[in-house]
Motif scaffolding. Structure first.
Motif, mmCIF file in Angstrom:
data_model
loop_
_atom_site.group_PDB
_atom_site.id
_atom_site.type_symbol
_atom_site.label_atom_id
_atom_site.label_comp_id
_atom_site.label_asym_id
_atom_site.label_seq_id
_atom_site.Cartn_x
_atom_site.Cartn_y
_atom_site.Cartn_z
ATOM 1 N N ILE A 92 -1.384 -7.755 -10.308
ATOM 2 C CA ILE A 92 -2.180 -6.870 -9.425
ATOM 3 C C ILE A 92 -1.911 -6.910 -7.934
ATOM 4 C CG2 ILE A 92 -4.760 -6.299 -8.744
ATOM 5 C CD1 ILE A 92 -5.295 -7.174 -11.708
ATOM 6 N N LYS A 94 -3.649 -5.988 -4.757
ATOM 7 C CA LYS A 94 -4.936 -5.270 -4.172
ATOM 8 C C LYS A 94 -4.634 -4.253 -2.931
ATOM 9 C CE LYS A 94 -8.106 -7.680 -6.621
ATOM 10 N NZ LYS A 94 -9.361 -8.237 -6.764
ATOM 11 N N ASN A 95 -5.299 -3.263 -2.999
ATOM 12 C CA ASN A 95 -5.401 -2.249 -1.680
ATOM 13 C C ASN A 95 -3.832 -2.200 -1.255
ATOM 14 O OD1 ASN A 95 -6.296 -0.916 0.252
ATOM 15 N ND2 ASN A 95 -6.899 -2.882 1.675
ATOM 16 N N TYR A 96 -3.229 -1.405 -2.041
ATOM 17 C CA TYR A 96 -1.670 -1.167 -1.767
ATOM 18 C C TYR A 96 -1.617 -0.529 -0.764
ATOM 19 C CZ TYR A 96 2.704 1.153 -2.356
ATOM 20 O OH TYR A 96 4.018 1.498 -2.134
ATOM 21 N N GLN A 123 -5.472 1.838 -3.298
ATOM 22 C CA GLN A 123 -5.731 1.523 -4.423
ATOM 23 C C GLN A 123 -5.247 0.065 -5.011
ATOM 24 O OE1 GLN A 123 -5.275 4.969 -7.083
ATOM 25 N NE2 GLN A 123 -6.042 6.339 -5.464
ATOM 26 N N ASP A 124 -6.221 -0.458 -5.966
ATOM 27 C CA ASP A 124 -5.424 -1.800 -6.562
ATOM 28 C C ASP A 124 -4.682 -1.319 -7.844
ATOM 29 O OD1 ASP A 124 -7.199 -2.935 -4.817
ATOM 30 O OD2 ASP A 124 -8.706 -2.898 -6.467
ATOM 31 N N SER A 383 -3.186 2.479 -11.834
ATOM 32 C CA SER A 383 -4.042 2.289 -10.615
ATOM 33 C C SER A 383 -5.377 1.959 -11.105
ATOM 34 C CB SER A 383 -4.218 3.511 -9.763
ATOM 35 O OG SER A 383 -5.684 3.731 -9.365
#
Ligand SMILES: [Zn+2]
Length: 403
Positions: A92, A94-96, A123-124, A383
């Protein structure tokens, strides 16, 4: 971590690749490993669920109000045979932030080359380790439908009609609709949860046919061939040269159809070309097929014998031809998407779907976005926020229909 993502990560670790060549149903036994797990989890929710011999899992949530339509949700358990599917090791992010993602030493992806990554900035996202596909296609859909089931079991006060659930095997090899149990799955209409970006509604796909063209040559020693030899390979090339040059997949997009040469084998005496023919528009589709006939007739007249033998077979049709008379099911999905705060959009599928086959078998079945991207390869990703939205959309569809 939320339950939806926990589910998804659990499902993607089960190898469920289907196999074009096995000839069995399901095409691979291992798909049943996920089927049986889903059956167990549905039963744990108190739902009557079962897996049949083909690996299809069915369940039903009984209606708690009258007058609402029975709605079905369908997703597929198998993953594509196009990339390794065992040993999926998701990660995962996070916060791409839109930067290049290094999947492993050999493989990375960034939004410059892969613009779908721009759709998930902030988004993650869940990515692979670069060694396998992810299985977002279609375990996003599977996990989301499971969440929908859990929601209506946990919230019995929410009014709904009958909800039917089916997880099919072998979608990736085009056989997901082959053994669908309509006696059990009595939905008025259904949705496949098998699309990409959330908010997407797909109800147009190609009309499809395949053409096998056999060429009969006249072989003779090349030293004495003058005015006698007819080389079947040359016939095949001549046939191909007479097809419209720009109706080739490499020159087409959106609603443009194509003839695609998928195989060419042969020798002097005998050659065979294989094509697939595709167009969204039925009239244009028919024209393309007629062009094959015209070329065959022209060449046979020119050579004075049956040098070209043509067999064209329709494989599937655009579901729009049927859905256009039932647009309320598209309107329902569109409204549900708006209600949860997502922007709906429509895209014509440049391929077929099991939903198209189900639609022609009598079960209206457009396709909805699930939040997965770049299917069938190591660059696949999903996502988390979009997956959550997909669950909310499916729930809202059921609630709206009961209002
Ligand atoms: Zn799929």
């Amino acid at each position: 971590m939320n339950r939806l993502i926990e589910r998804f990560l659990r499902y993607v670790k089960i190898d469920t690749q289907s196999d074009h060549d096995s000839g069995t149903h399901p095409s691979t036994e291992k798909q049943k490993n996920l089927s049986r797990l889903l059956e167990t989890e549905l039963k744990a929710l108190g739902l009557p669920a079962f897996t049949d011999d083909y690996g299809y899992v069915y369940a039903k949530i009984e209606k708690n109000t009258e007058g609402a339509p029975a709605i079905g949700f369908v997703a597929h358990v198998d993953t594509s045979p196009d990339a390794p599917g065992a040993g999926v090791n998701p990660r995962i992010i996070k916060n791409y932030d839109g930067s290049v993602i290094t999947l492993n030493e050999k493989l990375s992806m960034g939004p410059a080359l892969y613009p779908s990554l721009k759709r998930v900035i902030g988004q993650d996202i869940i990515v692979t380790d670069g060694n396998t596909l992810l299985g977002a296609d279609d375990k996003c859909g599977v996990a989301e439908i499971m969440e929908l089931a859990e929601y209506f079991v946990a919230n019995p006060k929410e009014k709904h009609g009958d909800i039917f659930i089916c997880f099919t095997p072998d979608e990736e090899i085009g056989e997901g609709a082959d053994h669908f149990n309509y006696d059990y799955f009595k939905a008025d209409f259904a949705y496949t949860a098998d699309g990409s970006e959330v908010g997407g509604i797909e109800y147009e796909n190609f009309n499809a046919a395949s053409a096998v063209v056999s060429f009969v040559g006249k072989s003779i020693h090349p030293g004495t061939a003058k005015n006698k030899m007819i080389n079947a390979l040359h016939l095949a090339m001549e046939f191909h040269s007479l097809l419209p040059v720009f109706k080739n997949p490499a020159y087409t997009e959106k609603y443009e159809g194509f003839n695609h040469l998928t195989g060419l084998t042969g020798e002097v005496e005998k050659a065979t070309s294989k094509y697939i023919i595709r167009n969204h528009d039925m009239e244009k589709f028919t024209t393309q097929k007629n062009e094959f006939e015209t070329i065959k007739d022209y060449m046979n007249a020119r050579y004075g014998y049956e040098a070209v033998i043509l067999t064209v077979k329709d494989t599937y049709y655009n579901m729009y031809e049927i859905i256009k008379n039932h647009m309320h099911i598209i309107d329902l999905a569109e409204q549900a998407i708006k209600n949860v705060g997502v922007t709906p959009f429509f895209e014509a599928i440049r391929g077929g779907t099991d939903g198209a086959r189900l639609t022609y078998q009598g079960l209206l079945c457009p396709n909805l976005g699930t939040g997965g991207y770049q299917f069938h390869g190591r660059l696949e990703f999903a996502s988390i926020q979009q997956m959550e939205n997909a669950v909310n959309i499916f729930i809202e569809i059921v609630k709206l229909a009961a209002r």
